[in-house]
Design a protein around this motif. Structure first.
Motif, PDB file in Angstrom:
ATOM      1  N   GLY A 100     -23.402  22.384  23.266  1.00 17.94           N
ATOM      2  CA  GLY A 100     -23.273  22.673  21.845  1.00 17.94           C
ATOM      3  C   GLY A 100     -23.467  21.493  20.914  1.00 17.94           C
ATOM      4  N   THR A 101     -23.841  20.338  21.454  1.00 26.12           N
ATOM      5  CA  THR A 101     -24.116  19.155  20.646  1.00 26.12           C
ATOM      6  C   THR A 101     -25.588  18.786  20.780  1.00 26.12           C
ATOM      7  OG1 THR A 101     -21.876  18.277  20.921  1.00 26.12           O
ATOM      8  CG2 THR A 101     -23.583  16.708  20.274  1.00 26.12           C
ATOM      9  N   GLY A 102     -26.233  18.478  19.666  1.00 27.26           N
ATOM     10  CA  GLY A 102     -27.629  18.063  19.696  1.00 27.26           C
ATOM     11  C   GLY A 102     -27.804  16.698  19.071  1.00 27.26           C
ATOM     12  N   VAL A 103     -28.828  15.966  19.520  1.00 23.93           N
ATOM     13  CA  VAL A 103     -29.239  14.732  18.873  1.00 23.93           C
ATOM     14  C   VAL A 103     -30.702  14.901  18.479  1.00 23.93           C
ATOM     15  CG1 VAL A 103     -29.740  13.599  21.094  1.00 23.93           C
ATOM     16  CG2 VAL A 103     -29.450  12.217  19.011  1.00 23.93           C
ATOM     17  N   CYS A 104     -30.980  14.684  17.203  1.00 27.69           N
ATOM     18  CA  CYS A 104     -32.300  14.912  16.617  1.00 27.69           C
ATOM     19  C   CYS A 104     -32.753  13.617  15.959  1.00 27.69           C
ATOM     20  CB  CYS A 104     -32.217  16.040  15.596  1.00 27.69           C
ATOM     21  SG  CYS A 104     -33.678  16.277  14.573  1.00 27.69           S
ATOM     22  N   ILE A 120     -26.763  13.792  14.489  1.00 27.14           N
ATOM     23  CA  ILE A 120     -25.966  14.571  15.451  1.00 27.14           C
ATOM     24  C   ILE A 120     -25.751  15.955  14.858  1.00 27.14           C
ATOM     25  CG2 ILE A 120     -23.863  14.672  16.818  1.00 27.14           C
ATOM     26  CD1 ILE A 120     -25.702  12.264  17.394  1.00 27.14           C
ATOM     27  N   LEU A 121     -26.098  16.980  15.639  1.00 29.67           N
ATOM     28  CA  LEU A 121     -26.054  18.366  15.179  1.00 29.67           C
ATOM     29  C   LEU A 121     -24.964  19.143  15.892  1.00 29.67           C
ATOM     30  CD1 LEU A 121     -29.899  19.074  15.414  1.00 29.67           C
ATOM     31  CD2 LEU A 121     -28.625  18.419  13.359  1.00 29.67           C
ATOM     32  N   ASP A 122     -24.375  20.108  15.184  1.00 28.28           N
ATOM     33  CA  ASP A 122     -23.444  21.015  15.854  1.00 28.28           C
ATOM     34  C   ASP A 122     -24.221  22.172  16.472  1.00 28.28           C
ATOM     35  OD1 ASP A 122     -24.060  22.859  13.850  1.00 28.28           O
ATOM     36  OD2 ASP A 122     -22.121  22.720  12.850  1.00 28.28           O
ATOM     37  N   ASP A 123     -23.505  23.166  16.979  1.00 27.92           N
ATOM     38  CA  ASP A 123     -24.192  24.235  17.717  1.00 27.92           C
ATOM     39  C   ASP A 123     -25.024  25.142  16.821  1.00 27.92           C
ATOM     40  OD1 ASP A 123     -22.034  25.422  16.476  1.00 27.92           O
ATOM     41  OD2 ASP A 123     -21.441  26.614  18.203  1.00 27.92           O
ATOM     42  N   ARG A 124     -24.844  25.062  15.480  1.00 29.84           N
ATOM     43  CA  ARG A 124     -25.670  25.835  14.549  1.00 29.84           C
ATOM     44  C   ARG A 124     -26.745  24.965  13.905  1.00 29.84           C
ATOM     45  NH1 ARG A 124     -25.514  30.673  15.984  1.00 29.84           N
ATOM     46  NH2 ARG A 124     -26.502  31.187  13.979  1.00 29.84           N
ATOM     47  N   LEU A 125     -26.950  23.773  14.457  1.00 30.02           N
ATOM     48  CA  LEU A 125     -27.941  22.818  13.966  1.00 30.02           C
ATOM     49  C   LEU A 125     -27.599  22.257  12.588  1.00 30.02           C
ATOM     50  CD1 LEU A 125     -31.338  24.395  15.143  1.00 30.02           C
ATOM     51  CD2 LEU A 125     -29.821  22.816  16.354  1.00 30.02           C
ATOM     52  N   HIS A 126     -26.317  22.270  12.253  1.00 26.51           N
ATOM     53  CA  HIS A 126     -25.857  21.633  11.033  1.00 26.51           C
ATOM     54  C   HIS A 126     -25.562  20.155  11.311  1.00 26.51           C
ATOM     55  CE1 HIS A 126     -24.294  25.879   9.941  1.00 26.51           C
ATOM     56  NE2 HIS A 126     -25.539  25.706   9.507  1.00 26.51           N
ATOM     57  N   GLU A 127     -25.868  19.293  10.344  1.00 28.62           N
ATOM     58  CA  GLU A 127     -25.657  17.862  10.510  1.00 28.62           C
ATOM     59  C   GLU A 127     -24.165  17.533  10.528  1.00 28.62           C
ATOM     60  OE1 GLU A 127     -27.771  15.516   7.688  1.00 28.62           O
ATOM     61  OE2 GLU A 127     -29.725  16.434   8.119  1.00 28.62           O
ATOM     62  N   LEU A 128     -23.764  16.790  11.552  1.00 24.86           N
ATOM     63  CA  LEU A 128     -22.398  16.296  11.625  1.00 24.86           C
ATOM     64  C   LEU A 128     -22.309  14.846  11.159  1.00 24.86           C
ATOM     65  CD1 LEU A 128     -21.308  17.718  15.099  1.00 24.86           C
ATOM     66  CD2 LEU A 128     -20.635  18.554  12.837  1.00 24.86           C
ATOM     67  N   ARG A 129     -23.266  14.043  11.588  1.00 28.82           N
ATOM     68  CA  ARG A 129     -23.278  12.626  11.222  1.00 28.82           C
ATOM     69  C   ARG A 129     -24.696  12.089  11.389  1.00 28.82           C
ATOM     70  NH1 ARG A 129     -18.793   8.991  11.009  1.00 28.82           N
ATOM     71  NH2 ARG A 129     -17.564  10.916  10.929  1.00 28.82           N
ATOM     72  N   THR A 130     -25.096  11.149  10.558  1.00 28.18           N
ATOM     73  CA  THR A 130     -26.404  10.524  10.685  1.00 28.18           C
ATOM     74  C   THR A 130     -26.242   9.023  10.833  1.00 28.18           C
ATOM     75  OG1 THR A 130     -26.739  10.224   8.310  1.00 28.18           O
ATOM     76  CG2 THR A 130     -27.466  12.316   9.266  1.00 28.18           C
ATOM     77  N   PHE A 131     -27.184   8.425  11.551  1.00 30.94           N
ATOM     78  CA  PHE A 131     -27.182   6.978  11.786  1.00 30.94           C
ATOM     79  C   PHE A 131     -28.593   6.451  11.574  1.00 30.94           C
ATOM     80  CE2 PHE A 131     -23.931   8.930  14.387  1.00 30.94           C
ATOM     81  CZ  PHE A 131     -22.812   8.139  14.150  1.00 30.94           C
ATOM     82  N   ARG A 141     -30.877  11.643  24.563  1.00 33.44           N
ATOM     83  CA  ARG A 141     -30.115  12.383  25.569  1.00 33.44           C
ATOM     84  C   ARG A 141     -28.683  12.616  25.070  1.00 33.44           C
ATOM     85  NH1 ARG A 141     -34.151  13.788  27.765  1.00 33.44           N
ATOM     86  NH2 ARG A 141     -34.625  13.798  29.997  1.00 33.44           N
ATOM     87  N   VAL A 142     -28.080  13.735  25.526  1.00 35.75           N
ATOM     88  CA  VAL A 142     -26.680  14.066  25.277  1.00 35.75           C
ATOM     89  C   VAL A 142     -25.994  14.209  26.627  1.00 35.75           C
ATOM     90  CG1 VAL A 142     -25.092  15.767  24.294  1.00 35.75           C
ATOM     91  CG2 VAL A 142     -27.221  15.213  23.096  1.00 35.75           C
ATOM     92  N   SER A 143     -24.755  13.742  26.722  1.00 32.00           N
ATOM     93  CA  SER A 143     -24.009  13.853  27.978  1.00 32.00           C
ATOM     94  C   SER A 143     -23.678  15.311  28.273  1.00 32.00           C
ATOM     95  CB  SER A 143     -22.731  13.024  27.903  1.00 32.00           C
ATOM     96  OG  SER A 143     -21.832  13.571  26.948  1.00 32.00           O
ATOM     97  N   PRO A 144     -23.434  15.655  29.550  1.00 28.80           N
ATOM     98  CA  PRO A 144     -23.157  17.055  29.904  1.00 28.80           C
ATOM     99  C   PRO A 144     -22.026  17.688  29.109  1.00 28.80           C
ATOM    100  CG  PRO A 144     -23.564  15.764  31.884  1.00 28.80           C
ATOM    101  CD  PRO A 144     -23.508  14.786  30.744  1.00 28.80           C
ATOM    102  N   SER A 145     -21.025  16.899  28.699  1.00 26.51           N
ATOM    103  CA  SER A 145     -19.896  17.424  27.934  1.00 26.51           C
ATOM    104  C   SER A 145     -20.215  17.587  26.453  1.00 26.51           C
ATOM    105  CB  SER A 145     -18.702  16.478  28.078  1.00 26.51           C
ATOM    106  OG  SER A 145     -18.981  15.248  27.414  1.00 26.51           O
ATOM    107  N   GLY A 146     -21.293  16.956  25.992  1.00 24.30           N
ATOM    108  CA  GLY A 146     -21.598  16.928  24.568  1.00 24.30           C
ATOM    109  C   GLY A 146     -20.866  15.837  23.804  1.00 24.30           C
ATOM    110  N   HIS A 147     -20.095  15.005  24.495  1.00 25.09           N
ATOM    111  CA  HIS A 147     -19.269  14.007  23.819  1.00 25.09           C
ATOM    112  C   HIS A 147     -20.004  12.717  23.495  1.00 25.09           C
ATOM    113  CE1 HIS A 147     -15.491  16.049  25.711  1.00 25.09           C
ATOM    114  NE2 HIS A 147     -15.897  16.653  24.612  1.00 25.09           N
ATOM    115  N   LEU A 148     -21.095  12.426  24.224  1.00 26.19           N
ATOM    116  CA  LEU A 148     -21.853  11.208  23.989  1.00 26.19           C
ATOM    117  C   LEU A 148     -23.310  11.558  23.720  1.00 26.19           C
ATOM    118  CD1 LEU A 148     -20.538   8.865  26.857  1.00 26.19           C
ATOM    119  CD2 LEU A 148     -19.735   8.984  24.492  1.00 26.19           C
ATOM    120  N   ALA A 149     -23.917  10.822  22.816  1.00 29.93           N
ATOM    121  CA  ALA A 149     -25.349  10.980  22.536  1.00 29.93           C
ATOM    122  C   ALA A 149     -25.990   9.605  22.521  1.00 29.93           C
ATOM    123  CB  ALA A 149     -25.575  11.683  21.202  1.00 29.93           C
TER     124      ALA A 149
END
Length: 339
Positions: A100-104, A120-131, A141-149
């Motif tokens: 449920g976590t994406g990195v774009c 960093i995107l949530d499961d609806r492709l909404h922006e959570l944070r930008t860098f 890449r995103v970790s299997p848990s979604g906790h690291l990108a």
């Protein structure tokens, strides 16, 4: 026929042709709008809702088909990769997702030059944070848990083929937003000893869990598979001539591109699989140049991009060296499996 008559006839012809052309465009647009489908000489693409939490197994990727939805994230059922695509409206140059976590990785077009950012995107492709990203996006890449990108960009250069390039790789914890903005700051342990060099480059992270990862480290004209530790901030070399590693779902093998002896300098890589227990290398049946970070579709099949008519196509090959390559999806790049 007088000159005035000829001009009048020409004007009428131009107006008629213009009217026919406009009518054809409007008719096409009307039909497209009614069907909700765009097809520009490639696979059909439909505008719709895309979620990273799928009820069924889905394949999401950067749509490379020409048309209004080029570069948008699109999804298809994993078992029907050539079916109609659902486009999200979100554009990415590189992308990956898990749990449920994406990195774009995106381009931000400016008046004088482009800049880049990691979103960093949530499961609806909404922006959570930008860098901010320091250069041209190349891996994500995103970790299997979604906790690291993680993401890699070219700070200078735009190809791994030569030696005249510099990369920057970052990892962010999506729970605390702690950012490790340059993995070159990690301590390197090479051949069992602390190692320092001014020419170190790191790229192509693949996660084992929320602490361990693998990546490529380059120094002195050589590349190494390294195991990284986010907590200890260390990188430990494991094997030579490994680039863009990708960890298998069971954590026992690494798919990677390897510089093959005798291969041309402009196309040096072949696709291999490394057994982490025995360090045994297996060449896959794919004999073409592979400049990509392969993805495991399951425990036995690799997915990777090869240049195609519209930029890139996705191909598959067995991970055990048997079989033969097969084109899976045309006009697609940066895939991730959901569900």
């Amino acid at each position: 026929m007088t000159r005035t008559t000829r001009l009048l006839t020409l004007l009428i012809a131009v107006l008629l042709l213009g009217g026919i052309g406009t009518g054809a465009v409007l008719y096409s647009a009307d039909r497209s709008g009614k069907r909700g489908v765009e097809q520009q000489g490639g696979p059909p693409v439909r505008v719709g809702s895309v979620s990273l939490q799928s009820a069924g197994r889905q394949l999401v990727f950067r749509n490379m088909a020409w048309g209004p939805h080029r570069d948008e994230l699109a999804t298809v059922p994993a078992d029907q990769p050539d079916s109609e695509r659902t486009a999200s409206g979100v554009k990415c140059l590189r992308f990956h997702a898990a749990a449920g976590t994406g990195v774009c990785l995106q381009a931000v077009h400016g008046a004088l030059e482009d800049s880049y950012r990691a979103v960093i995107l949530d499961d609806r492709l909404h922006e959570l944070r930008t860098f901010p990203a320091a250069g041209i996006p190349t891996r994500a890449r995103v970790s299997p848990s979604g906790h690291l990108a993680a993401w890699t960009v070219f700070v200078s250069g735009d190809s791994y083929a030569g030696t005249d390039f510099s990369t920057r790789t970052a990892i962010v914890d999506t729970r605390t937003w702690t950012l490790h903005d340059n993995l070159e700051a990690y301590a390197v342990i090479k051949d069992g000893h602390p190692f320092q060099s001014h020419d170190t480059n790191i790229w192509g992270v693949t996660f084992a869990d929320d602490s361990r990862f693998y990546a490529t480290l380059a120094t002195g004209g050589h590349t190494y598979l390294v195991q990284g530790d986010v907590t200890a901030r260390t990188l430990t070399t494991l094997h030579q001539n490994v680039e863009c590693p990708s960890l298998s779902p069971d954590g026992t093998r690494i798919a990677y591109k390897k510089r093959a002896p005798g291969a041309p300098a402009e196309a040096p890589w072949r696709l291999y699989v490394l057994d982490l227990g025995t360090m045994t290398e297996t060449a896959t049946a794919e004999q073409r140049n592979i400049d990509d970070q392969a993805l495991w579709a399951d425990g036995s099949t690799l997915v990777y991009a090869i240049p195609g008519d519209f930029g890139a196509d996705l191909w598959t090959t067995p991970a055990d060296g048997t079989g033969s390559p097969r084109r899976m999806v045309t006009s697609a790049l940066a895939p991730a499996y959901l569900g």
